[in-house]
Design a protein around this motif. Structure first.
Motif, PDB file in Angstrom:
ATOM      1  N   ASN A 230      66.027  84.790  18.979  1.00 53.49           N
ATOM      2  CA  ASN A 230      65.584  84.446  17.623  1.00 53.49           C
ATOM      3  C   ASN A 230      64.597  85.480  17.087  1.00 53.49           C
ATOM      4  O   ASN A 230      64.703  85.910  15.936  1.00 53.49           O
ATOM      5  CB  ASN A 230      64.884  83.091  17.599  1.00 53.49           C
ATOM      6  CG  ASN A 230      65.783  81.919  17.932  1.00 53.49           C
ATOM      7  OD1 ASN A 230      65.477  81.149  18.834  1.00 53.49           O
ATOM      8  ND2 ASN A 230      66.890  81.765  17.237  1.00 53.49           N
ATOM      9  N   TYR A 231      63.639  85.871  17.927  1.00 48.65           N
ATOM     10  CA  TYR A 231      62.554  86.715  17.416  1.00 48.65           C
ATOM     11  C   TYR A 231      63.029  88.118  17.041  1.00 48.65           C
ATOM     12  O   TYR A 231      62.442  88.762  16.160  1.00 48.65           O
ATOM     13  CB  TYR A 231      61.414  86.791  18.438  1.00 48.65           C
ATOM     14  CG  TYR A 231      60.735  85.445  18.633  1.00 48.65           C
ATOM     15  CD1 TYR A 231      60.167  84.780  17.552  1.00 48.65           C
ATOM     16  CD2 TYR A 231      60.692  84.832  19.881  1.00 48.65           C
ATOM     17  CE1 TYR A 231      59.576  83.529  17.712  1.00 48.65           C
ATOM     18  CE2 TYR A 231      60.100  83.585  20.039  1.00 48.65           C
ATOM     19  CZ  TYR A 231      59.541  82.940  18.950  1.00 48.65           C
ATOM     20  OH  TYR A 231      58.966  81.709  19.113  1.00 48.65           O
ATOM     21  N   VAL A 232      64.091  88.607  17.702  1.00 49.48           N
ATOM     22  CA  VAL A 232      64.575  89.953  17.362  1.00 49.48           C
ATOM     23  C   VAL A 232      65.600  89.939  16.226  1.00 49.48           C
ATOM     24  O   VAL A 232      65.962  90.995  15.713  1.00 49.48           O
ATOM     25  CB  VAL A 232      65.214  90.661  18.587  1.00 49.48           C
ATOM     26  CG1 VAL A 232      64.194  90.842  19.696  1.00 49.48           C
ATOM     27  CG2 VAL A 232      66.451  89.922  19.089  1.00 49.48           C
ATOM     28  N   CYS A 233      66.054  88.760  15.851  1.00 46.72           N
ATOM     29  CA  CYS A 233      67.179  88.668  14.895  1.00 46.72           C
ATOM     30  C   CYS A 233      66.710  88.960  13.473  1.00 46.72           C
ATOM     31  O   CYS A 233      65.777  88.324  12.984  1.00 46.72           O
ATOM     32  CB  CYS A 233      67.785  87.272  14.971  1.00 46.72           C
ATOM     33  SG  CYS A 233      69.086  87.022  13.750  1.00 46.72           S
ATOM     34  N   PRO A 234      67.378  89.883  12.779  1.00 49.10           N
ATOM     35  CA  PRO A 234      66.957  90.196  11.409  1.00 49.10           C
ATOM     36  C   PRO A 234      67.287  89.090  10.410  1.00 49.10           C
ATOM     37  O   PRO A 234      66.811  89.134   9.274  1.00 49.10           O
ATOM     38  CB  PRO A 234      67.755  91.465  11.074  1.00 49.10           C
ATOM     39  CG  PRO A 234      68.955  91.393  11.953  1.00 49.10           C
ATOM     40  CD  PRO A 234      68.506  90.726  13.218  1.00 49.10           C
ATOM     41  N   THR A 235      68.090  88.102  10.826  1.00 51.23           N
ATOM     42  CA  THR A 235      68.448  87.043   9.874  1.00 51.23           C
ATOM     43  C   THR A 235      67.825  85.693  10.223  1.00 51.23           C
ATOM     44  O   THR A 235      67.981  84.748   9.456  1.00 51.23           O
ATOM     45  CB  THR A 235      69.985  86.884   9.750  1.00 51.23           C
ATOM     46  OG1 THR A 235      70.515  86.439  11.007  1.00 51.23           O
ATOM     47  CG2 THR A 235      70.644  88.187   9.360  1.00 51.23           C
ATOM     48  N   CYS A 236      67.156  85.564  11.367  1.00 47.72           N
ATOM     49  CA  CYS A 236      66.462  84.308  11.660  1.00 47.72           C
ATOM     50  C   CYS A 236      65.254  84.195  10.728  1.00 47.72           C
ATOM     51  O   CYS A 236      64.482  85.148  10.578  1.00 47.72           O
ATOM     52  CB  CYS A 236      65.995  84.265  13.117  1.00 47.72           C
ATOM     53  SG  CYS A 236      67.261  83.676  14.257  1.00 47.72           S
TER      54      CYS A 236
END
Ligand code: SF4
Ligand code: SF4
Length: 339
Positions: A230-236
């Protein structure tokens, strides 16, 4: 209009831009990776061209300027509230095509998803223009071609990529042409990939029966709920709120917006002790279907842009792109069972 620049010429362009903009770009952080003696590429403000990492994929996303992992939104006293300061200079964010597509997902969630735009997001968003980093090759775990985010034809003020010993820049925004005085005019278009190492299939529609499918059970034992994906996701975009009260005066403090992760314990806890998704399998189901079904129903496109960062980051080697193919197979098989 485009320009070829030497390394010295590109450094002059960045120096000229710095007079007017803060520059936020991927930076190679040596020795600060996940394991001993490994590096990481994270976003940061840069002072010179040589700090900008143009060759490697960033491990974390550009979104940390728009939605910092922890951001103080406002300060409060007993009878007053003051919004926290943010940079007073416009910001240029360097990012790749997939991430430029992710900006639209962020905008949809924060600006177009309720009765009013998110004021704190909007004031940061209004400061930002984007610089496209051309992709001359596909990186590990990328599946941007399958998700249609491999190419961006607009939305950037200029593009940049290395070209031999120098740099090649497409400059569609004529307001930025004066910053390229050290360059040689040339016909440049940003590079983009047309093939990744593997393809991902996503179902057009997801039937309700997939919610109870056995495919999710595997993740109850494999996933440790660390939330890295989640933390690395550009869309979370999920967050929680924290009010911090100062020790000296308990009526004075600050309100923070802190990134939240649907894969982590506590995300679905509610008053009274309830918890909607207890197992990691249920949490994975939520995360996956949110990215390829729920967001699409509301905004007309998949949320996932295929950057593959979640696969790069998972300590359990869980491949999100494999899950998408498994879901697609399951949906197709469910269709055959119905016939
Ligand atoms: S779900 Fe994974 S591949 Fe998709 S946008 Fe997020 S980090 Fe990238
Ligand atoms: S990074 Fe991997 S182990 Fe951690 S929560 Fe995501 S899927 Fe689970």
């Amino acid at each position: 209009m485009g320009f070829q620049l030497t390394a010295d010429g590109f450094a002059k362009t960045i120096d000229a831009l710095k007079e007017h903009y803060l520059i936020y770009a991927p930076v190679l952080k040596k020795g600060t990776g996940r394991f001993t003696d490994t590096d990481i590429v994270r976003y940061d403000f840069v002072n010179e061209a040589s700090e900008i990492e143009l060759e490697r994929k960033s491990d974390y996303a550009f979104k940390e300027f728009l939605t910092p992992l922890s951001e103080t939104l406002l300060f409060f006293t007993e009878d007053q509230v003051k919004a926290a300061d943010i940079p007073d200079k416009p910001v240029l964010i360097f990012l790749r095509s997939c991430d430029l597509h992710a900006v639209r997902r962020q905008d949809d969630m924060y600006l177009n998803n309720g009765w009013t735009p998110d004021w704190f997001f909007k004031r940061r968003r209004d400061l930002v223009k984007f610089v496209l980093i051309g992709c001359k090759k596909s990186y590990q775990n990328c599946f941007c071609v399958s998700m249609g985010s491999n190419r961006s034809e607009d939305g950037y003020v200029f593009s940049v990529e290395t070209d031999g010993d120098g740099f090649a820049c497409d400059v569609p925004d004529t307001g930025f042409v004066p910053f390229f005085a050290a360059g040689q005019a040339a016909d440049i278009k940003p590079s983009y990939v047309t093939k990744n190492d593997f393809e991902v299939r996503v179902p057009d529609q997801v039937p309700g029966a997939i919610l109870k499918h056995a495919l999710w059970d595997e993740y109850s034992s494999r996933c440790i709920g660390c939330g890295r994906c989640n933390y690395v996701c550009p869309t979370c975009t999920c967050y929680t709120m924290q009010d911090i009260f100062y020790h000296e005066n308990g009526k004075v403090g600050e309100r923070r917006r802190v990134a939240a992760a649907c894969m982590v314990d506590g995300f679905t806890n509610v008053a009274g002790g309830g918890e909607y998704r207890k197992s990691q399998g249920e949490r994975m189901r939520y995360r996956v279907l949110h990215k390829i079904s729920d967001h699409k129903k509301r905004f007309g496109e998949n949320m996932c842009i295929g950057c593959g960062r979640c696969d790069d980051a998972c300590p359990e080697y869980i491949s999100y792109s494999n899950i998408l193919n498994k879901v697609t197979d399951a949906v197709e098989n469910l269709g055959k069972e119905v016939q």
